[in-house]
Design an enzyme around this catalytic site. Structure first.
Site, PDB file in Angstrom:
ATOM      1  N   SER A 178       4.694  -5.496  16.145  1.00  0.00           N
ATOM      2  CA  SER A 178       5.050  -5.999  17.467  1.00  0.00           C
ATOM      3  C   SER A 178       6.549  -5.849  17.696  1.00  0.00           C
ATOM      4  O   SER A 178       7.343  -5.913  16.739  1.00  0.00           O
ATOM      5  CB  SER A 178       4.667  -7.479  17.581  1.00  0.00           C
ATOM      6  OG  SER A 178       5.241  -8.079  18.736  1.00  0.00           O
ATOM      7  N   TYR A 208       5.747 -15.605  14.591  1.00  0.00           N
ATOM      8  CA  TYR A 208       4.908 -14.409  14.740  1.00  0.00           C
ATOM      9  C   TYR A 208       5.708 -13.150  14.422  1.00  0.00           C
ATOM     10  O   TYR A 208       5.268 -12.285  13.653  1.00  0.00           O
ATOM     11  CB  TYR A 208       4.353 -14.362  16.164  1.00  0.00           C
ATOM     12  CG  TYR A 208       3.615 -13.098  16.520  1.00  0.00           C
ATOM     13  CD1 TYR A 208       2.338 -12.854  16.021  1.00  0.00           C
ATOM     14  CD2 TYR A 208       4.180 -12.153  17.380  1.00  0.00           C
ATOM     15  CE1 TYR A 208       1.647 -11.693  16.363  1.00  0.00           C
ATOM     16  CE2 TYR A 208       3.499 -11.002  17.723  1.00  0.00           C
ATOM     17  CZ  TYR A 208       2.230 -10.772  17.213  1.00  0.00           C
ATOM     18  OH  TYR A 208       1.550  -9.624  17.554  1.00  0.00           O
ATOM     19  N   LYS A 218       5.103 -10.522  11.285  1.00  0.00           N
ATOM     20  CA  LYS A 218       4.895  -9.093  11.494  1.00  0.00           C
ATOM     21  C   LYS A 218       5.944  -8.266  10.739  1.00  0.00           C
ATOM     22  O   LYS A 218       5.639  -7.205  10.180  1.00  0.00           O
ATOM     23  CB  LYS A 218       4.924  -8.762  12.982  1.00  0.00           C
ATOM     24  CG  LYS A 218       3.678  -9.167  13.749  1.00  0.00           C
ATOM     25  CD  LYS A 218       2.481  -8.349  13.296  1.00  0.00           C
ATOM     26  CE  LYS A 218       1.258  -8.600  14.153  1.00  0.00           C
ATOM     27  NZ  LYS A 218       0.092  -7.782  13.707  1.00  0.00           N
TER      28      LYS A 218
END
Length: 321
Positions: free
Chosen positions: A122, A146, A150
């Protein structure tokens, strides 16, 4: 050629499965079987080869070991706990986005078959003090859990590829819009819902202003890039197996204007503007100025216009009847 899609019940997983079924080939070989796996049974996909549906929780190593066998040639690792959920529940994000990736890599290591592993990362891996524009050599500086999870997945993918345990390639996805279906727990969910719901004749809420910019890609182009990404030769990837997938930057106002240009003025009248501080706090740390030269040189592509994104939704995903 046996292909496995982890996260095969999601939007991109389903579209990827249908695209592979239509192509029938990957990396120059005929696809002999496709396995779709998710936490719940994925929807069936018609194909000229066997398609198996499986349940798997990648946070559970035993579940992963039962899923991936020595005949698996290409693995798409799409499954993830999305941004807002990972921010609310640190353990859920760590278990899936970090330990889940490690479980997949360790299973591949134990088999010794070096499958091609396509990992969806991402653009949330960037943030903070990274200068604009972000290039292929900008350092990762995530400002959310998040994004951090990632980024850890990317580092693991690079190291296992360096060691010859997998043939990995990772793609930092732009925000995918216009997504069909229902809103999810991603902080970026509104970036589709403010278009999807009005196009479906329903009201939507926009939690940011018209001038808010972001980096986007359509679902159709994302799937095309994931297929192209699996077909790249390892030598072309260099020492860093991860890169930004091409996209384009538009403001919320430009997206709504594009919707109006394609679908007329009525949908935009269904948008209600209400600032939501929790969402704004997360997305305001995201970056939007990218120069994805490596991916472009390797043949991946962005959408030509946001009008195209709207047209693709109307052609591919607008509910009928």
């Amino acid at each position: 050629m046996k292909v496995l899609i982890i996260g095969g019940g999601g939007l991109i997983g389903q579209k990827l499965a249908k695209a592979l079924a239509a192509r029938g080939r990957l990396r120059g070989d005929v696809i002999s079987s496709l396995v779709l796996t998710d936490l719940v049974d994925p929807a069936p996909v018609d194909a000229p080869f066997p398609v198996e549906k499986r349940r798997c929780d990648i946070a559970d190593r035993a579940s992963v070991d039962a899923l991936i066998d020595a005949d698996t040639d290409v693995i798409y690792l799409l499954a993830a706990v999305v941004s807002a959920h990972a921010e609310e529940d640190l353990d859920a994000g760590l278990n899936t986005n970090m330990l889940g990736v490690l479980n997949v890599l360790e299973r591949c290591r134990s088999l010794g078959t070096k499958p091609v592993l396509v990992f969806t990362s991402s653009i949330a891996v960037y943030g903070g003090e990274v200068p604009d524009p972000i290039t292929d050599h900008s350092f990762l500086n995530p400002q959310t859990s998040y994004g951090a999870q990632k980024a850890i997945g990317e580092l693991l993918l690079n190291d296992y590829s360096r060691r010859g345990l997998v043939d990995g390639r990772g793609f930092r996805l732009p925000t995918i819009s216009v997504r069909p279906g229902k809103p999810n727990r991603a902080a970026s969910s509104f970036m589709s819902s403010i278009l999807r719901e009005p196009l479906n004749g329903q009201e939507a809420v926009c939690p940011v202003g018209r001038d808010f910019p972001h980096y986007y890609l359509s679902p159709r182009r994302c799937v095309e890039n994931l297929i192209r990404g699996a077909e790249l030769e390892a030598e072309a990837l260099g020492q860093n197996r991860c890169m930004v997938m091409p996209g384009r930057t538009w403001t919320i106002g430009q997206m709504i204007d594009a919707m109006t240009a394609v679908a007329g003025p009525a949908p935009a009248k269904l948008i209600r503007w209400e600032e939501q501080p929790d969402i704004l706090r997360i997305v305001s740390g995201w970056r939007y100025a990218f120069e994805p030269k490596k991916a472009l040189a390797l043949g991946l592509e962005a959408d030509e216009s946001f009008e195209d994104n709207i047209r693709y939704y109307l052609e591919d995903d607008l509910p009928r009847g």
